[in-house]
Design a protein around this motif. Structure first.
Motif, PDB file in Angstrom:
ATOM      1  N   ILE A   1      46.796  42.566  33.419  1.00 48.61           N
ATOM      2  CA  ILE A   1      46.974  41.729  32.227  1.00 48.61           C
ATOM      3  C   ILE A   1      48.458  41.423  32.029  1.00 48.61           C
ATOM      4  O   ILE A   1      48.843  40.291  31.755  1.00 48.61           O
ATOM      5  CB  ILE A   1      46.391  42.430  30.981  1.00 48.61           C
ATOM      6  N   ALA A   2      49.294  42.453  32.206  1.00 47.94           N
ATOM      7  CA  ALA A   2      50.740  42.261  32.019  1.00 47.94           C
ATOM      8  C   ALA A   2      51.261  41.189  32.969  1.00 47.94           C
ATOM      9  O   ALA A   2      52.025  40.309  32.575  1.00 47.94           O
ATOM     10  CB  ALA A   2      51.482  43.571  32.243  1.00 47.94           C
ATOM     11  N   HIS A   3      50.808  41.248  34.239  1.00 46.69           N
ATOM     12  CA  HIS A   3      51.324  40.300  35.230  1.00 46.69           C
ATOM     13  C   HIS A   3      50.916  38.872  34.921  1.00 46.69           C
ATOM     14  O   HIS A   3      51.509  37.925  35.436  1.00 46.69           O
ATOM     15  CB  HIS A   3      50.846  40.686  36.634  1.00 46.69           C
ATOM     16  N   SER A   4      49.883  38.702  34.097  1.00 48.12           N
ATOM     17  CA  SER A   4      49.411  37.332  33.863  1.00 48.12           C
ATOM     18  C   SER A   4      49.676  36.852  32.435  1.00 48.12           C
ATOM     19  O   SER A   4      49.238  35.773  32.063  1.00 48.12           O
ATOM     20  CB  SER A   4      47.917  37.238  34.183  1.00 48.12           C
ATOM     21  N   SER A   5      50.366  37.660  31.613  1.00 49.94           N
ATOM     22  CA  SER A   5      50.654  37.163  30.256  1.00 49.94           C
ATOM     23  C   SER A   5      52.133  37.334  29.933  1.00 49.94           C
ATOM     24  O   SER A   5      52.872  38.005  30.658  1.00 49.94           O
ATOM     25  CB  SER A   5      49.789  37.885  29.213  1.00 49.94           C
ATOM     26  N   SER A   6      52.538  36.742  28.832  1.00 45.59           N
ATOM     27  CA  SER A   6      53.909  36.935  28.380  1.00 45.59           C
ATOM     28  C   SER A   6      54.025  38.335  27.802  1.00 45.59           C
ATOM     29  O   SER A   6      53.017  38.949  27.403  1.00 45.59           O
ATOM     30  CB  SER A   6      54.273  35.898  27.317  1.00 45.59           C
ATOM     31  N   ALA A   7      55.262  38.856  27.742  1.00 41.49           N
ATOM     32  CA  ALA A   7      55.462  40.213  27.217  1.00 41.49           C
ATOM     33  C   ALA A   7      54.957  40.303  25.778  1.00 41.49           C
ATOM     34  O   ALA A   7      54.329  41.294  25.381  1.00 41.49           O
ATOM     35  CB  ALA A   7      56.941  40.585  27.294  1.00 41.49           C
ATOM     36  N   TYR A   8      55.212  39.266  25.006  1.00 42.53           N
ATOM     37  CA  TYR A   8      54.805  39.314  23.598  1.00 42.53           C
ATOM     38  C   TYR A   8      53.283  39.316  23.474  1.00 42.53           C
ATOM     39  O   TYR A   8      52.713  40.103  22.709  1.00 42.53           O
ATOM     40  CB  TYR A   8      55.405  38.132  22.829  1.00 42.53           C
ATOM     41  N   ASP A   9      52.612  38.432  24.248  1.00 45.92           N
ATOM     42  CA  ASP A   9      51.143  38.393  24.169  1.00 45.92           C
ATOM     43  C   ASP A   9      50.541  39.724  24.617  1.00 45.92           C
ATOM     44  O   ASP A   9      49.538  40.188  24.067  1.00 45.92           O
ATOM     45  CB  ASP A   9      50.601  37.255  25.031  1.00 45.92           C
ATOM     46  N   PHE A  10      51.150  40.330  25.623  1.00 44.45           N
ATOM     47  CA  PHE A  10      50.662  41.623  26.100  1.00 44.45           C
ATOM     48  C   PHE A  10      50.791  42.681  25.001  1.00 44.45           C
ATOM     49  O   PHE A  10      49.866  43.444  24.724  1.00 44.45           O
ATOM     50  CB  PHE A  10      51.462  42.036  27.345  1.00 44.45           C
ATOM     51  N   PHE A  11      51.950  42.686  24.366  1.00 43.06           N
ATOM     52  CA  PHE A  11      52.226  43.660  23.299  1.00 43.06           C
ATOM     53  C   PHE A  11      51.208  43.504  22.154  1.00 43.06           C
ATOM     54  O   PHE A  11      50.530  44.466  21.770  1.00 43.06           O
ATOM     55  CB  PHE A  11      53.663  43.429  22.799  1.00 43.06           C
TER      56      PHE A  11
ATOM     57  N   ASP B   1      56.379  36.245  32.063  1.00 45.90           N
ATOM     58  CA  ASP B   1      57.560  35.487  31.606  1.00 45.90           C
ATOM     59  C   ASP B   1      58.876  36.167  31.982  1.00 45.90           C
ATOM     60  O   ASP B   1      59.938  35.784  31.490  1.00 45.90           O
ATOM     61  CB  ASP B   1      57.490  35.258  30.092  1.00 45.90           C
ATOM     62  N   GLY B   2      58.805  37.187  32.845  1.00 42.43           N
ATOM     63  CA  GLY B   2      60.026  37.830  33.315  1.00 42.43           C
ATOM     64  C   GLY B   2      60.547  38.911  32.382  1.00 42.43           C
ATOM     65  O   GLY B   2      61.542  39.560  32.674  1.00 42.43           O
ATOM     66  N   ARG B   3      59.875  39.097  31.258  1.00 45.83           N
ATOM     67  CA  ARG B   3      60.315  40.134  30.331  1.00 45.83           C
ATOM     68  C   ARG B   3      59.494  41.408  30.547  1.00 45.83           C
ATOM     69  O   ARG B   3      58.408  41.357  31.105  1.00 45.83           O
ATOM     70  CB  ARG B   3      60.191  39.629  28.895  1.00 45.83           C
ATOM     71  N   TYR B   4      60.053  42.500  30.034  1.00 48.98           N
ATOM     72  CA  TYR B   4      59.423  43.791  30.314  1.00 48.98           C
ATOM     73  C   TYR B   4      58.622  44.321  29.130  1.00 48.98           C
ATOM     74  O   TYR B   4      58.911  44.008  27.974  1.00 48.98           O
ATOM     75  CB  TYR B   4      60.488  44.816  30.694  1.00 48.98           C
TER      76      TYR B   4
END
Lengths: 415, 417
Positions: free
Chosen positions: A320-330, A247-250
């Motif tokens: 995983i990070a490249h394929s999910s939103s930052a929040y879902d990854f967190f 989603d473009g967030r870090y």
């Protein structure tokens, strides 16, 4: 109940020490802000309520001056000095960031005041210390930071880009943290000894010892850290740990997996999300999950299997990070026991359910604006002596009459 | 010499920096800080025990440079809390302590049988300060953090950046340092409360909350004006966001990776700077510019242009020479100092005795971070390095708990210490 119940603080208004006064006031001290006739200049700092500049509209001043009362005194006049001395007579702490000779020139420095109040704790917070002429030269948060260490460690892999100053008045905050710690220490000592003291706190020195490995790499091994993008400055380059999500967030991926259960959970996650199919290195995660004995990180680069497993863990996190939103990854990683973080903007953190559930945002009544404003809340939760904003920031001289009249009574009683 | 906190004893489980930094302050003022570590894992929960920097070729749990830095003048004992006797000894130490401090993940101390309820049963007015990333309560209480994770979640990584770039963040654990400061404050506030009321308490410190509270004006701009800090075009944290100042940035100087910070708070500081620029033209640098920037609003409206022009002038100058010039003109300035420069060559840190040399039992003499405050009555002192693993076990058991040397020997044979 309050930890600083009955402690009276005289704060000579100055943006440099304002945060230390707030830390004292929000823990229950009676903080009296002494302001010049025209008011402390930060009363005019943006941002403003409804973006409208004007009296008592500075959100900056409102934040840093909660739980204080304001008295206007002109310390250049005899009357002002007399009133100041009377205030000191009934006070425990003087907090100030005046030019280094100003108070002694006025006959109002520690050596003078201690005669009026032998138990006084006088904390002077200055850029470079009370005996340094340099302290009287103009500084800002940015210039103090630059000469005192932090920006050397902050920035990007690309060193054609300048070092970066972490934003938000953190130089002043750091000085104020040390001023507050110093005052608490002196109060504890006074409780057992009956003695006050003078404390000289340097903001630059405070920043110098708030740089982690930058200082102790030099002190211990004579090595110099170099700044890197989104991760610790280091004496040798280290792998990236900040990733842009779908989603473009870090996010910050933290310390890569290194325990069997971490490799196992990561593999499960990859499998469940269907990502394992085009991730041939999954086989190494499986080996990591079934690893027997210690997983010796110092063998990375030497032992092929350990290296492959470690790299697979890192790569899986990136995938995983490249394929999910930052929040879902967190949330997903943390639920798998991996210490990662989402890079929130401050307002996003403020609205996050965790901080809401802990009651971090607090409501403060602004009778003057006829509304309630939500403020950042307690930095620590002391159930017996709770942090609280006892009153909104004062208007200029709002309490001059009340306090000076009260003093006359208090001092009469004293006599 | 009597220290300000010589009357305080801390039963200390803290480690890394976020916890150890807190009790370092207390120890420097004379508190007896007793670090309790696991003999089975050789205290390696605190990863700094065995990680670089190192003073020489020696390695192992007694040679970590960071550990030594953060644990000066503390005592270190080993105690195996898997054993009943280990738990009994801990109970005896808690009875004689003012506070129990830890920065484990939430629930660890509880699992060992030392919940706050149990601590209170052992000593009714005990102070318990726990410090973890998200605190012990709330939806994320089981989440784990390190300094960089705390910074990311609390907004501090986001707000350290240049436009068009990813967040730069803090190139070190600012929130481990600062979390440690808040932990020290919490311990001392609770001690003051106990002085007042006789009551102990459990302080639930969440480093992320301490971090979030450092964004005050930005958060009020959000709650009052609904203005987010996340804006299209990104964020330049070297500029002044609230108080209008320009120029306000970090500019290149001559030499490799040399920089200087300059800030003009008003037109008169800018005019002084402009005069210095005119008086010191540099080869190839455009110096005819300037007059269009006489007014603050113009400088604010054209900051990119202003920064570029200023950089073309600064980049040919020595940073310390330029710093002297600007200081003479009373313009806010700060050369970006490298570690060597601010530690070994800056008289302002030297005069604070900011880098004291301590004696470590195995490493010998090492310089460490001192404290940035001078107390007229109770100056801080740092003389001893971080304790080697179990360095003070015998001393504490015999002197504080009145064990005989035979008893200590037996505990050692049984694997309790």
């Amino acid at each position: 109940m309050s930890a600083l119940n009955g402690v009276r603080v005289i704060e000579l208004a100055n943006e440099t020490n304002a945060f230390a006064g707030k830390l004292l006031g929000d823990m229950g001290a009676d903080v009296i802000l002494i302001e010049p006739v025209n008011g402390e200049p930060s009363r005019a700092y943006p941002p403003f309520v409804d973006d409208q500049p004007g009296d008592n509209h500075s959100l900056y001043f409102m934040h840093y001056n909660t739980s204080k009362r304001s008295v206007v005194l002109d310390l250049d006049t005899q009357a002002g000095q007399d009133a100041f001395k009377q205030l000191i007579y009934s006070s425990d702490i003087l907090l100030e960031s005046e030019p280094v000779n100003r108070l002694s020139d006025l006959g109002l420095d520690y050596k003078d005041l201690v005669k009026l109040q032998p138990k006084l704790i006088h904390a002077a917070l200055t850029p470079y210390g009370r005996d340094q002429a340099l302290s009287d030269l103009p500084v800002t948060d940015l210039t103090l930071m630059a000469s005192s260490g932090p920006p050397w460690s902050c920035g990007y892999d690309d060193h054609s880009l300048p070092p970066v100053r972490g934003w938000g008045q953190q130089a002043y905050h750091t000085g104020c943290h040390y001023a507050f710690m110093s005052i608490l220490t002196a109060l504890l000592y006074r409780n057992v000894s009956g003695r006050g003291q003078f404390i000289d706190i340097s903001i630059s020195a405070a920043l110098n010892v708030t740089t982690e490995a930058s200082s102790y790499s030099w002190l211990v091994s004579g090595t110099t850290v170099q700044r890197q993008t989104g991760r610790h400055a280091a004496t040798k380059p280290t792998a990236e740990s900040q990733v842009k999500c779908a989603d473009g967030r870090y996010v910050n991926t933290g310390v890569p997996p290194r325990f069997p259960e971490e490799f196992g959970r990561l593999l499960t996650w990859l499998t469940e999300t269907g990502l394992a199919e085009d991730f041939p290195e999954a086989v190494f995660l499986d080996m990591g999950a079934n690893w027997q004995g210690p997983f010796d990180l110092s063998l990375i680069g030497e032992d092929e299997t350990i290296t492959a497993i470690f790299m697979a863990g890192r790569d899986a996190l990136m995938k995983i990070a490249h394929s999910s939103s930052a929040y879902d990854f967190f949330i997903g990683c943390q639920n798998s026991g991996l210490s990662v973080g989402i890079v929130y903007a401050p307002e996003e953190a403020f609205e996050d359910e965790h901080f809401q559930a802990r009651g971090f945002p607090v409501e403060v009544q602004h009778d003057d604006l006829d509304r309630t404003i939500t403020y950042p809340g307690a930095p620590y939760q002391l159930p017996v002596s709770p942090w609280s904003i006892s009153r909104r920031a004062p208007h200029l001289g709002e309490h001059t009459t009340e306090i000076l009249a009260g003093l006359a009574t208090e001092n009469d009683e004293h006599r | 010499m009597q220290g300000a906190l010589s009357h305080i004893r801390i039963c200390d489980f803290t480690g890394q920096l976020a916890g150890a930094g807190a009790t370092k302050w207390l120890a420097a003022f004379g508190a007896e800080v007793i670090r309790i570590e696991d003999p089975v894992k050789e205290g390696r929960w605190d990863i700094l025990r065995s990680t670089p920097p190192f003073i020489d070729a020696r390695r192992g749990v007694n040679f970590g440079g960071g550990f030594n830095n953060h644990n000066t003048d503390k005592k270190g004992i080993t105690l195996n809390l898997r054993t009943d006797k280990g738990k009994q000894i801990l109970t005896e130490i808690i009875k004689k302590s003012d506070a129990v401090t830890e920065n484990f993940a939430a629930g660890v101390l509880d699992k060992w049988g030392f919940s706050y309820e149990e601590l209170k049963r052992i000593k009714p007015d005990i102070i318990y300060v726990s410090n973890c990333g998200f605190g012990h309560k709330g939806p994320y209480s089981q989440f784990k953090t390190w300094g960089p994770i705390v910074q990311a979640v609390s907004g501090l990584t986001f707000s350290s950046a240049l436009p068009g770039q990813p967040p730069a963040g803090w190139g070190y654990s600012f929130m481990d340092h600062t979390g440690g400061y808040y932990m020290a404050m919490a311990i001392m506030l609770a001690l003051l409360e106990r002085d007042n009321s006789g009551l102990g308490q459990w302080v639930d410190l969440a480093c992320t909350e301490a971090g979030l509270s450092l964004n005050g004006p930005a958060l009020l701009d959000w709650t009052v004006n609904q203005r987010p800090m996340r804006q299209p075009g990104g964020f330049n944290s070297n500029r002044s966001q609230f108080t209008p100042m320009a120029p306000h940035g970090i500019y290149p100087c001559s030499g490799e990776d040399e920089w200087i910070a300059i800030a003009c708070r008003n037109d008169s500081e800018w005019l002084s700077l402009h005069k210095i620029i005119q008086d010191n033209p540099q080869d190839q640098a455009e110096t005819s510019w300037g007059r269009q920037f006489d007014h603050l609003q113009n400088r604010l409206d054209h900051q990119d242009e202003l920064d570029q022009a200023l950089a073309s002038w600064t980049m040919q100058q020595d940073k310390f020479h330029l710093q002297d010039c600007l200081r003479q003109a009373r313009i806010p300035v700060g050369a970006v100092q490298k570690p060597r420069e601010r530690i070994d060559e800056d008289p302002t840190t030297e005069c604070f005795d900011l880098w004291p040399t301590i004696q470590h039992s195995k490493m010998g003499q090492v310089r460490v971070d001192g404290l940035p405050a001078r107390f007229s009555e109770t100056p801080w002192q740092m003389t001893h390095g971080g304790p080697c693993l179990g360095e003070h076990t015998d001393e504490i058991l015999m002197q504080l708990l009145d064990k005989s040397s035979d008893e200590v020997e037996q505990l050692r044979e049984e694997g309790v210490i």
